[in-house]
Design a protein around this motif. Structure first.
Motif, PDB file in Angstrom:
ATOM      1  N   ASP A   1      -1.221 -10.189  12.744  1.00 36.94           N
ATOM      2  CA  ASP A   1      -1.595  -9.475  11.251  1.00 36.94           C
ATOM      3  C   ASP A   1      -0.465  -8.702  10.973  1.00 36.94           C
ATOM      4  OD1 ASP A   1      -2.949  -8.493   9.265  1.00 36.94           O
ATOM      5  OD2 ASP A   1      -4.135  -6.698  10.102  1.00 36.94           O
TER       6      ASP A   1
ATOM      7  N   PHE B   1       2.463  -4.561   6.121  1.00 40.72           N
ATOM      8  CA  PHE B   1       3.238  -4.513   4.824  1.00 40.72           C
ATOM      9  C   PHE B   1       4.437  -3.497   4.844  1.00 40.72           C
ATOM     10  CE2 PHE B   1       3.763  -3.269   0.388  1.00 40.72           C
ATOM     11  CZ  PHE B   1       3.367  -4.292  -0.203  1.00 40.72           C
TER      12      PHE B   1
ATOM     13  N   THR C   1       8.340  -7.515   4.686  1.00 45.33           N
ATOM     14  CA  THR C   1       7.035  -8.618   4.744  1.00 45.33           C
ATOM     15  C   THR C   1       6.237  -8.635   3.464  1.00 45.33           C
ATOM     16  OG1 THR C   1       5.670  -6.795   5.859  1.00 45.33           O
ATOM     17  CG2 THR C   1       6.739  -8.529   7.297  1.00 45.33           C
ATOM     18  N   TRP C   2       6.843  -7.648   2.453  1.00 48.42           N
ATOM     19  CA  TRP C   2       5.912  -7.495   1.266  1.00 48.42           C
ATOM     20  C   TRP C   2       5.702  -8.593   0.507  1.00 48.42           C
ATOM     21  CZ3 TRP C   2       8.266  -9.332  -3.110  1.00 48.42           C
ATOM     22  CH2 TRP C   2       9.591  -9.479  -2.973  1.00 48.42           C
ATOM     23  N   TYR C   3       6.837  -9.829   0.601  1.00 47.01           N
ATOM     24  CA  TYR C   3       6.533 -10.703  -0.282  1.00 47.01           C
ATOM     25  C   TYR C   3       5.315 -11.698   0.523  1.00 47.01           C
ATOM     26  CZ  TYR C   3       9.398 -13.253   3.183  1.00 47.01           C
ATOM     27  OH  TYR C   3       9.654 -13.971   4.236  1.00 47.01           O
ATOM     28  N   ILE C   4       5.195 -11.889   1.735  1.00 51.36           N
ATOM     29  CA  ILE C   4       4.233 -12.573   2.179  1.00 51.36           C
ATOM     30  C   ILE C   4       2.758 -12.260   1.802  1.00 51.36           C
ATOM     31  CG2 ILE C   4       3.119 -13.365   4.290  1.00 51.36           C
ATOM     32  CD1 ILE C   4       5.614 -12.576   5.976  1.00 51.36           C
ATOM     33  N   TRP C   5       2.647 -10.993   1.389  1.00 52.80           N
ATOM     34  CA  TRP C   5       1.321 -10.316   0.824  1.00 52.80           C
ATOM     35  C   TRP C   5       1.435 -10.651  -0.485  1.00 52.80           C
ATOM     36  CZ3 TRP C   5      -2.442  -9.166   4.031  1.00 52.80           C
ATOM     37  CH2 TRP C   5      -2.148  -8.833   5.625  1.00 52.80           C
ATOM     38  N   LEU C   6       2.230 -10.538  -1.408  1.00 56.15           N
ATOM     39  CA  LEU C   6       2.354 -10.363  -2.871  1.00 56.15           C
ATOM     40  C   LEU C   6       2.432 -11.680  -3.360  1.00 56.15           C
ATOM     41  CD1 LEU C   6       4.120  -7.297  -3.580  1.00 56.15           C
ATOM     42  CD2 LEU C   6       1.813  -7.471  -3.102  1.00 56.15           C
TER      43      LEU C   6
ATOM     44  N   ILE D   1      -0.710 -13.579  -4.331  1.00 58.99           N
ATOM     45  CA  ILE D   1      -1.479 -13.114  -5.437  1.00 58.99           C
ATOM     46  C   ILE D   1      -1.036 -13.241  -6.757  1.00 58.99           C
ATOM     47  CG2 ILE D   1      -2.361 -10.945  -6.501  1.00 58.99           C
ATOM     48  CD1 ILE D   1      -2.313  -9.580  -3.430  1.00 58.99           C
TER      49      ILE D   1
END
Lengths: 189, 169
Positions: B105, B108, B112-117, B120
């Motif tokens: 997991d 953030f 690694t921000w772009y993996i999450w954003l 979306i």
């Protein structure tokens, strides 16, 4: 459909390719960054390979930049980097500490007798506990420490003349270790 | 697939259903650790399922035979059973030594921000495109001016006078 929107699929495609490139690059195995970079080397208490009565702690690593090399007799790559370690030990003032990782002490002693000993100290980590503190996941691994005992660089894989020339030697020079090794650019082996 | 005999089909379905069970069996490594109680054992199990083996590309600690995975299972056992660490303390311990890599997991952060954003953002983009396409479709359907309407009526009237013969007899 306007002319500009004609290019949207191409732009999206390029975006996805770009992200994939970055993403897969982050996952490159030999670039797995150590969690210890720019952090103090962990506290430990290890026995010396050639004298089990003597203990060696983090304090013994302080005062001079040092190279901590994790090795074992079961590790073929360790044998292939051994020559370069011997050369570094002979040609420079770099302090080299060996961590004999998950190995049999008698086998390790015999190995050093046979191939030569480039280490100033060899620590006995037969159960791999020090390895876990260091975040070791295989051998060989090499950590470069400054005089304050902070990890400035980690190499997963063998030390070879190219790694010495491009990665290790410039860093040691920056840390002020004297190099009688004037063959920095030569490919000694 | 539809013309496979029913019996073969049933076997295939059964095999498909069994596959997760087989892989579950394949990944359970057997270590002989003793736990004070069942809760402790369950926590240990959950933790070794959770962490990624540093040596392997995509296997958890529970599923790997690599020596480092065995050692880390031992470490997790020690932390849970001997040092009474909480789950979060165990996570912090391993992350401090092996980095984000061991956590499946990812946190953030700046790296690694772009993996999450990005997912979306892509979903929002898809929604936008969908809405625009729908609206464009509606506009096309209603946009008949007076002249076009008259022409349409002509065509309809014409076809009523000369019905298309549906059969040649």
């Amino acid at each position: 459909m306007s002319r500009a929107s004609f290019y949207i699929p191409l732009a999206v495609f390029a975006l996805i390719m770009g992200l994939g490139y970055i993403g897969f690059d982050l996952g490159a195995r030999n670039q797995l960054p150590s969690a210890l970079i720019n952090k103090p080397f962990p506290e430990f208490n290890a026995r010396l390979l050639d004298d089990a009565e003597q203990t060696f702690t983090r304090d013994n690593l302080l005062g001079k930049p040092a190279m901590v090399n994790v090795w074992a007799t079961w590790c073929p790559t360790c044998l292939s980097e051994h020559g370069e370690l011997m050369r570094i030990a002979a040609a420079t003032d770099v302090v080299i500490v060996g961590v004999n990782y998950k190995d049999r002490p008698d086998a390790a002693k015999q190995w050093l007798a046979q191939y030569g000993n480039p280490y100033d100290w060899v620590l006995d980590d037969r159960d791999g506990l020090l390895g876990i503190e260091m975040g070791v996941y295989g051998a060989p691994e090499t950590f470069l420490l400054n005089a304050q005992g902070e990890v400035v660089y980690k190499r997963v894989g063998d030390i070879n003349p190219r790694i010495w020339r491009d990665e290790l030697q410039p860093r040691f020079q920056q840390l002020g270790v004297s190099m009688s090794d004037d063959s920095a650019d030569s490919t000694a082996r | 697939m539809n013309n496979l005999p029913g019996k073969t089909m049933r076997w295939l379905m059964l095999l498909t259903l069994m596959m997760p069970a087989a892989s579950a069996l394949a990944v359970s490594q057997i270590d002989t650790f003793e736990f004070a109680d069942e809760i402790e054992q369950r926590r240990y199990r959950a933790l070794i399922e959770e962490f990624r083996c540093p040596k392997c590309l995509n296997t958890n600690l529970a599923g790997s035979d690599a020596p480092i995975a065995q050692d880390l299972r031992k470490t997790v056992y020690r932390l849970v059973a001997r040092e009474a660490m909480s789950d979060q303390q165990v996570r912090d311990y391993l992350q401090a030594r092996y980095g984000d890599f061991v956590l499946y997991d990812p946190p953030f952060n700046a790296r690694t921000w772009y993996i999450w954003l990005v997912p979306i953002a892509l979903a929002l983009l898809a929604l936008l495109v969908l809405l625009r396409m729908q609206r464009a479709g509606q506009r096309a359907a209603t946009a008949l001016d007076a002249g076009q309407q008259a022409k349409l009526q002509d065509i309809l009237a014409e076809s009523a006078r000369h019905p298309v013969q549906s059969s040649n007899r």
